[in-house]
Write a protein that holds these residues in place. Structure first.
Motif, short mmCIF file in Angstrom:
data_model
loop_
_atom_site.label_atom_id
_atom_site.label_comp_id
_atom_site.label_asym_id
_atom_site.label_seq_id
_atom_site.Cartn_x
_atom_site.Cartn_y
_atom_site.Cartn_z
N MET A 153 0.84 -1.17 0.00
CA MET A 153 0.00 0.00 0.00
C MET A 153 0.89 1.24 0.00
SD MET A 153 -3.13 -0.94 2.57
CE MET A 153 -2.26 -1.84 3.83
N ALA A 154 0.43 2.24 -0.73
CA ALA A 154 1.19 3.47 -0.84
C ALA A 154 0.25 4.66 -0.73
CB ALA A 154 1.94 3.50 -2.16
N THR A 155 0.45 5.46 0.31
CA THR A 155 -0.35 6.67 0.45
C THR A 155 0.37 7.78 -0.28
OG1 THR A 155 -1.16 5.95 2.60
CG2 THR A 155 -1.35 8.29 2.09
N ARG A 156 -0.40 8.52 -1.07
CA ARG A 156 0.20 9.60 -1.84
C ARG A 156 -0.74 10.80 -1.88
NH1 ARG A 156 -1.70 9.55 -7.38
NH2 ARG A 156 -3.18 7.87 -7.66
N ALA A 157 -0.13 11.96 -2.00
CA ALA A 157 -0.92 13.19 -2.15
C ALA A 157 -1.43 13.24 -3.58
CB ALA A 157 -0.05 14.40 -1.86
N LEU A 158 -2.67 13.65 -3.72
CA LEU A 158 -3.28 13.78 -5.04
C LEU A 158 -3.37 15.27 -5.36
CD1 LEU A 158 -4.60 11.87 -7.16
CD2 LEU A 158 -6.79 12.41 -6.09
N PRO A 159 -2.73 15.70 -6.46
CA PRO A 159 -2.78 17.13 -6.81
C PRO A 159 -4.22 17.57 -7.10
CG PRO A 159 -1.14 15.96 -8.14
CD PRO A 159 -1.93 14.93 -7.40
N LYS A 160 -4.54 18.80 -6.71
CA LYS A 160 -5.89 19.32 -6.88
C LYS A 160 -6.36 19.26 -8.33
CE LYS A 160 -8.87 22.96 -5.19
NZ LYS A 160 -8.99 24.06 -4.24
N SER A 161 -5.45 19.41 -9.27
CA SER A 161 -5.79 19.36 -10.69
C SER A 161 -6.32 17.99 -11.12
CB SER A 161 -4.57 19.74 -11.54
OG SER A 161 -3.52 18.82 -11.32
N GLU A 162 -6.10 16.96 -10.31
CA GLU A 162 -6.52 15.59 -10.63
C GLU A 162 -7.76 15.14 -9.85
OE1 GLU A 162 -3.25 12.85 -10.26
OE2 GLU A 162 -1.88 14.22 -11.29
N TRP A 163 -8.22 15.92 -8.89
CA TRP A 163 -9.30 15.47 -8.02
C TRP A 163 -10.56 15.08 -8.78
CZ3 TRP A 163 -9.34 19.61 -3.54
CH2 TRP A 163 -8.14 19.51 -2.82
N ASP A 187 -4.79 6.11 -0.59
CA ASP A 187 -4.01 4.91 -0.31
C ASP A 187 -4.44 3.90 -1.37
OD1 ASP A 187 -2.74 2.68 0.61
OD2 ASP A 187 -3.59 2.75 2.62
N ASP A 188 -3.68 3.85 -2.45
CA ASP A 188 -4.01 2.93 -3.53
C ASP A 188 -2.78 2.17 -3.97
OD1 ASP A 188 -2.68 4.97 -4.88
OD2 ASP A 188 -4.35 5.47 -6.19
N SER A 189 -3.04 1.03 -4.55
CA SER A 189 -1.96 0.17 -5.03
C SER A 189 -2.52 -0.70 -6.15
CB SER A 189 -1.45 -0.71 -3.88
OG SER A 189 -2.46 -1.59 -3.46
N VAL A 190 -1.75 -1.67 -6.57
CA VAL A 190 -2.18 -2.60 -7.61
C VAL A 190 -3.47 -3.32 -7.19
CG1 VAL A 190 -1.53 -4.62 -8.96
CG2 VAL A 190 0.19 -2.92 -8.39
N GLY A 196 -5.85 -2.13 -5.38
CA GLY A 196 -6.99 -1.23 -5.43
C GLY A 196 -6.89 -0.11 -4.42
N LEU A 197 -7.97 0.65 -4.33
CA LEU A 197 -8.06 1.81 -3.44
C LEU A 197 -8.49 1.36 -2.06
CD1 LEU A 197 -8.08 4.93 -3.12
CD2 LEU A 197 -10.46 4.85 -3.89
N ARG A 198 -7.77 1.76 -1.03
CA ARG A 198 -8.08 1.39 0.34
C ARG A 198 -8.71 2.55 1.12
NH1 ARG A 198 -8.67 -3.46 -0.04
NH2 ARG A 198 -6.90 -4.73 -0.55
N SER A 199 -8.22 3.77 0.88
CA SER A 199 -8.77 4.91 1.62
C SER A 199 -8.53 6.22 0.89
CB SER A 199 -8.16 4.99 3.03
OG SER A 199 -6.80 5.32 2.96
N ILE A 200 -9.36 7.19 1.25
CA ILE A 200 -9.25 8.56 0.76
C ILE A 200 -9.29 9.45 1.99
CG2 ILE A 200 -10.32 10.40 -0.59
CD1 ILE A 200 -11.79 8.11 -2.16
N GLU A 201 -8.31 10.32 2.12
CA GLU A 201 -8.29 11.26 3.23
C GLU A 201 -8.34 12.67 2.67
OE1 GLU A 201 -5.39 12.78 6.84
OE2 GLU A 201 -5.19 10.72 6.13
N VAL A 202 -9.29 13.46 3.16
CA VAL A 202 -9.45 14.84 2.71
C VAL A 202 -9.24 15.73 3.92
CG1 VAL A 202 -11.02 16.53 1.69
CG2 VAL A 202 -11.12 14.13 0.96
N VAL A 203 -8.36 16.72 3.76
CA VAL A 203 -8.13 17.69 4.81
C VAL A 203 -8.89 18.96 4.43
CG1 VAL A 203 -6.42 19.02 6.11
CG2 VAL A 203 -5.84 16.72 5.28
N GLY A 204 -9.83 19.35 5.29
CA GLY A 204 -10.65 20.53 5.02
C GLY A 204 -9.91 21.81 5.35
#
Length: 115
Positions: free
Chosen positions: A1-11, A79-82, A84-92
């Motif tokens: 599993m790999a947690t990564r930041a998702l750029p706003k342009s891709e949301w 948190d996605d990997s080969v 699949g997607l495990r979690s989405i974290e959004v900071v308000g």
């Protein structure tokens, strides 16, 4: 599993892709902040999708019985990997963390096929 930041342009595109490929998923929504502590808003209910509306600047998690909105999100981590997607974290904007944890529904054969 790999947690990564998702750029706003891709949301918007990423969440549209996730919602289109959901298969019998359930999710838990946790809201965490220093003031509130950790609160579970939804516990393992059917998860129908997630979207980002750039016009209103809001992320929406849609679950059975729950429509969870995060206005003016500042950061998104996935948190996605080969596998699949495990979690989405959004900071308000207020620093509150909104965490959607996903798990697959156990797929069983029809009752007439059980031994």
């Amino acid at each position: 599993m790999a947690t990564r930041a998702l750029p706003k342009s891709e949301w918007e595109a990423y969440f549209d892709h996730v919602s289109k490929h959901l298969k019998a998923e359930t999710a838990e929504i946790e809201v965490a902040s220093i003031n509130l502590g950790d609160q579970i808003e939804a516990e393992w209910v059917p998860f129908y999708g997630v979207s980002y509306d750039p016009k209103d600047d809001v992320i929406e998690f849609v679950l059975e019985g729950v429509d969870h909105l995060v206005p003016h999100p500042k950061e998104v981590y996935v948190d996605d990997s080969v596998e699949g997607l495990r979690s989405i974290e959004v900071v308000g904007a207020d620093g509150v963390r909104h965490i959607a944890k996903l798990k697959e529904v156990l797929k069983l054969p029809p009752p007439d096929k059980c031994v």
